[in-house]
Design an enzyme around this catalytic site. Sequence first.
Site, PDB file in Angstrom:
ATOM      1  CD  GLU A 114      45.412  36.107  38.500  1.00 34.14           C
ATOM      2  OE1 GLU A 114      45.690  37.291  38.716  1.00 34.14           O
ATOM      3  OE2 GLU A 114      44.337  35.741  37.972  1.00 34.14           O
TER       4      GLU A 114
ATOM      5  CD  GLU B   2      39.875  32.279  36.957  1.00 37.07           C
ATOM      6  OE1 GLU B   2      39.990  33.302  36.252  1.00 37.07           O
ATOM      7  OE2 GLU B   2      40.315  32.211  38.118  1.00 37.07           O
TER       8      GLU B   2
END
Length: 361
Positions: free
Chosen positions: A159, A266
Amino acid sequence: MKKIFISFSIVAFLFGCNSANNHPKPNTNKGLKDYYKNYFPIGVAVNEHNITGVQGKLILKEFNSVTPENAMKWAPIEPFQNVYFWKNADSIVAFAKRNHIRIRGHNLCWHQQTPPWLFVNKNGKTVSKDTLLQRLKSHVFTVVNRYKDAVYAWDVVNEAIDDDSTKFLRNSKWYQICGEDFIDSAFVWAHEADPKAQLFYNDYNVIRPQKRERVYKLLKGLLAKKIPVTGIGIQAHWSVYEPTQDELETAIKEFASLGLKVQFTEVDISIFPWEKNQRAKKPNENDTYTDALKAKQAAEYKMVFSVFRKYKKYINSVTFWNLSDKDTWLDHYPVEGRKNYPLLFDTALQRKPVYWDVVKW
Ligand code: 9MR
């Protein structure tokens, strides 16, 4: 006549037919991993409690890969400098090794779940770039080395791209102190520590065009500098409202065009639109899992898995984020106490109807 009936029953049994209503009867002995054995491994994010008892059994029946949901992150695993807490990660690794399933490591460098000591010196002052990179090096070598024989793929940097589409890298402590260099260094050291491990850059909202383009730019730049990146981890925290088939296919093709592997790391499909900021539940906020939402979710799951199958030559893993609707991070985020139903197993750990939309084609 009796003979004919017996042969019919045998044929019906072999082909999985339910003679009472003539609908195909699902083969309940197969798990997700078996349906997808000619495609890619199917994984699940777990904590140290999921791997025991009935949940442990469910994991082994359905999945052939695990990702520690939190146990390998910086704060849980190195809460104090050079003091490692291995217990939870070790127990997940031992479970996977014992049962011969894969392990994805998650993650080596992130702006969240960092321990309080990481960015400061003893006097509480921000550390220099050199000091922070030394800390990163020591952490990466220690963790990757410990799980060298077990973890086949790492989310190395997590991220790093900003949510604001007008900006590029997130203005995290990592970025403030090191500039872009922390990303290159994390990959280089992870590769040195385990040259066999596959190394991923992992992020969310990667299918959204404005984020996709910036992730693409980052990865293209890393490859141009010969940084050892194996692939893109597309987190896939999606919802009944996104992504579209076109957006998903465009993203896969674009990253594959760089020669990268694609992993969906995810996966969950929320019944609510995506929101970034934590907020309180509104007084009349409804979290009923209505038939309409179930139908939308089924259509989305069916579509995304059909795309995954179509692009199987680029995709080498698909991992769900949590095991069942009994306990998902989305019950707490972004709205504490708002129930969500994003997975294929219900609150009693049973297969939901949507499960069959994923395994039947
Ligand atoms: O599922 C994780 C949750 O238990 C933690 O509290 C949270 C902390 O930020 O992290 C969650 O996992 C995140 C993952 O590590 C990175 N991508 C987003 C995931 C969901 O927030």
